[in-house]
Design an enzyme around this catalytic site. Sequence first.
Site, mmCIF file in Angstrom:
data_model
loop_
_atom_site.group_PDB
_atom_site.id
_atom_site.type_symbol
_atom_site.label_atom_id
_atom_site.label_comp_id
_atom_site.label_asym_id
_atom_site.label_seq_id
_atom_site.Cartn_x
_atom_site.Cartn_y
_atom_site.Cartn_z
ATOM 1 N N ASN A 152 0.803 -1.218 0.000
ATOM 2 C CA ASN A 152 0.000 0.000 0.000
ATOM 3 C C ASN A 152 0.838 1.272 0.000
ATOM 4 O OD1 ASN A 152 -2.573 1.619 0.656
ATOM 5 N ND2 ASN A 152 -1.214 2.103 2.367
ATOM 6 N N TYR A 170 2.518 10.438 -11.496
ATOM 7 C CA TYR A 170 1.764 9.543 -10.624
ATOM 8 C C TYR A 170 1.038 8.479 -11.444
ATOM 9 C CZ TYR A 170 -1.486 8.030 -6.982
ATOM 10 O OH TYR A 170 -2.202 7.277 -6.087
#
Length: 255
Positions: free
Chosen positions: A86, A151
């Site tokens: 994560n 990103y």
Amino acid sequence: MASASEPSGELSGLVAVVTGGASGIGEATAALLARRGAEVAVLDLTVDSVTGHFAQRVDIGDDASVRAGIEAVAERFGRIDILVNNAGIGAQGTVADNDDEEWHRVLNVNVVGIARVTRAALPHLRKSESAAVVNTCSIAATAGLPDRVLYSASKGAVYSMTLAMAADHLREGIRVNCVNPGTADTPWVGRLLDAAADPEHERAQLSARQPSGRLVSSDEVASAIVYLASPAAAAISGSSLAVDGGMQGLRLRSE
């Protein structure tokens, strides 16, 4: 206490590792895994706020740190069954706005970081009869979002890695999947909003681009992660689960 609709204890006897588990989606995931019965280890850069879980300070951008953290978990619990990749960092701007150093920094954490952690955990996962890896991807992997080139590139790589890892390790008994959150109401998004010229307007814009008309909560993403990590998803590998308020697939008519 678990609600009547929330299974309790289905992960008993299993050990789960959550990177970036000290805040946001990772914190919610660690809490839900524990409520479902798993022993949880949190790996994060800052773990002072972590309570109720085994915690190790780990920099996923550094291989030695990753290996030391994973081995500490294995030594503490004797096994690793679930890995939730994560941890990650954000980036803003068009293709012209970030220099090479920033590209290397973000890809080193968001992409190579997943490779480092999974590589270190594989020997332990191979010994488990309930091995599962869940990667936190993003809507940015499948939808073109403004000012998110770097990103998006990193999360596109996470999506492709998930498929390739699933193909490599399915016959070893290790399932690999990912979740694709929409814009989630996390501390990182909160910081972006705080830095905006008009935070309320920016929040309204982020909420409106999702058909549901609101941001996704960390708990909602955590529920998807834990489902994919659990034996209930034993037939699922190489899949992505969108938790995005319909952003990926829906095109609603204006009212």
